[in-house]
Design a protein around this motif. Sequence first.
Motif, PDB file in Angstrom:
ATOM      1  N   GLY A   1      -1.003  -4.014   1.572  1.00  0.00           N
ATOM      2  CA  GLY A   1       0.055  -3.177   2.128  1.00  0.00           C
ATOM      3  C   GLY A   1       1.119  -3.902   2.911  1.00  0.00           C
TER       4      GLY A   1
ATOM      5  N   SER B   1       4.621  -5.655   3.916  1.00  0.00           N
ATOM      6  CA  SER B   1       5.964  -5.174   3.629  1.00  0.00           C
ATOM      7  C   SER B   1       7.018  -6.159   4.111  1.00  0.00           C
ATOM      8  CB  SER B   1       6.194  -3.817   4.296  1.00  0.00           C
ATOM      9  OG  SER B   1       6.073  -3.929   5.706  1.00  0.00           O
TER      10      SER B   1
ATOM     11  N   ASN C   1       7.756   9.052   0.931  1.00  0.00           N
ATOM     12  CA  ASN C   1       6.637   8.392   1.608  1.00  0.00           C
ATOM     13  C   ASN C   1       5.686   7.724   0.624  1.00  0.00           C
ATOM     14  OD1 ASN C   1       7.402   9.291   4.268  1.00  0.00           O
ATOM     15  ND2 ASN C   1       6.649  11.338   3.711  1.00  0.00           N
TER      16      ASN C   1
ATOM     17  N   LYS D   1       3.611   5.199  -1.529  1.00  0.00           N
ATOM     18  CA  LYS D   1       3.073   3.869  -1.274  1.00  0.00           C
ATOM     19  C   LYS D   1       3.297   3.013  -2.513  1.00  0.00           C
ATOM     20  CE  LYS D   1      -0.441   5.274   2.085  1.00  0.00           C
ATOM     21  NZ  LYS D   1      -1.887   5.258   2.442  1.00  0.00           N
TER      22      LYS D   1
END
Length: 433
Positions: free
Chosen positions: A327, A329, A403, A405
């Motif tokens: 995850g 970024s 939103n 992912k």
Amino acid sequence: MKQNSWRSAYYNQNHFVLKLGISILLVGFGFRLLFSHSSNVIPNETDNILITPVVENDLNPVPSDFVESPKEFNQFQSKDDESGECDIFDGEWIPRSGSPAYTNNTCRWIESHQNCMGNGRPDTGYIDWKWSPKACELPRFDAKKFLERMRDKSWAFVGDSITRNHLQSFICLLSQVEDAVDIYHDEAYKNRKWHFPTYNLTVSVVWSPFLAKAEIFEDVNGVSTSEIEVHMDVLDKTWTEQFSTWDYILFSSGKWFIKSAIYYENNSILGCHGCEGKNYTDLGFNIAYQKILKNLFDFIMNSNPKSMIIYRTSTPDHFENGSWSTGGSCDRTVPAKEGEFELGVLNRILREVELPEISRAREWASETGVKLKLLDVTPLSLVRPDGHPGPYRHFYPFAKDKNAKVQYDCLHWCLPGPIDSWNDLLMNLVLNG
């Protein structure tokens, strides 16, 4: 050639060995890296770009202050001995006035995963900066002038997906004067050749992520069924068989060495890296990188080429709050301040290998007359966390769900983007060197 400036590029041997030992312990067997695919202008075409780029966050729990301070980082900076009083790699990013040299609408050679504008990235500030050396002006890449100087010449970019990313910027810049003609590609679009007919200039990209012979057992999604088998003593014939035909050759590598691999010499297993469960000595990827770079430069020098050779240093990623697979970024929209990003463990190991090897090679080249240049993009790339595709490696990733992912790409670079300045530097090296 001045040798003293190169000595400042890396620590003494004792410090290197100590740091290297710590780094390898941290790396251990705890990560398995996958490499992503990226499409060319052909939809759904894949070619195993880094799917799981190696980032420092993968080495949890490495503390954020493990690497050196900005002052200490200067010890790893190279010097441009051939530009007189000006070190073109010592500078800063400053605002650029005017439009980018090209856009996704004026260049058809941008791969979809680097087409940040076309994929809906809302901000455009990342294209409004230029690299400015402290001691001189760095002219913007002049495609017309470059093409005139390159009449009847041939170029090759040899390496991995970042090499191809760089190549596409190069092709896009030149195509603003005359659009390139695609005259060859293999089935997977990994090896390609373009021609600029008015100038009789050919430009090739050669897929060779290790620069050496390697068997890679991955499917089109980058999923491995076995460790890569790297023959450290055998350079990749994909490029060696064409080496004598090129007038300018840019080599680069690095990231693929961090993947799990079994290392061979004389067709016998010498050891491995990250081969958990195998009864082999774990040598560490730095050993393979060093041996292959030595073989690369030995091959170049012993070939006594008339061509100009450029070696581009490895480039950092900018994952924050995780890695590619956990995850991580990269949502920044402006360059980082000095010291805000530090060169992490794995990138440091790559740099501690490549700078001494090219230093050795350049000393040899100065004695033999071989034209060998260093394109050191590591320091200037370190402070550009805003220049990656991030979520916009995908087409409008938040169109259906703001939103959502999605997987970020904080390793490759938007086109247009910061790596266009790499070609400003490249032009300086080639035309003024």
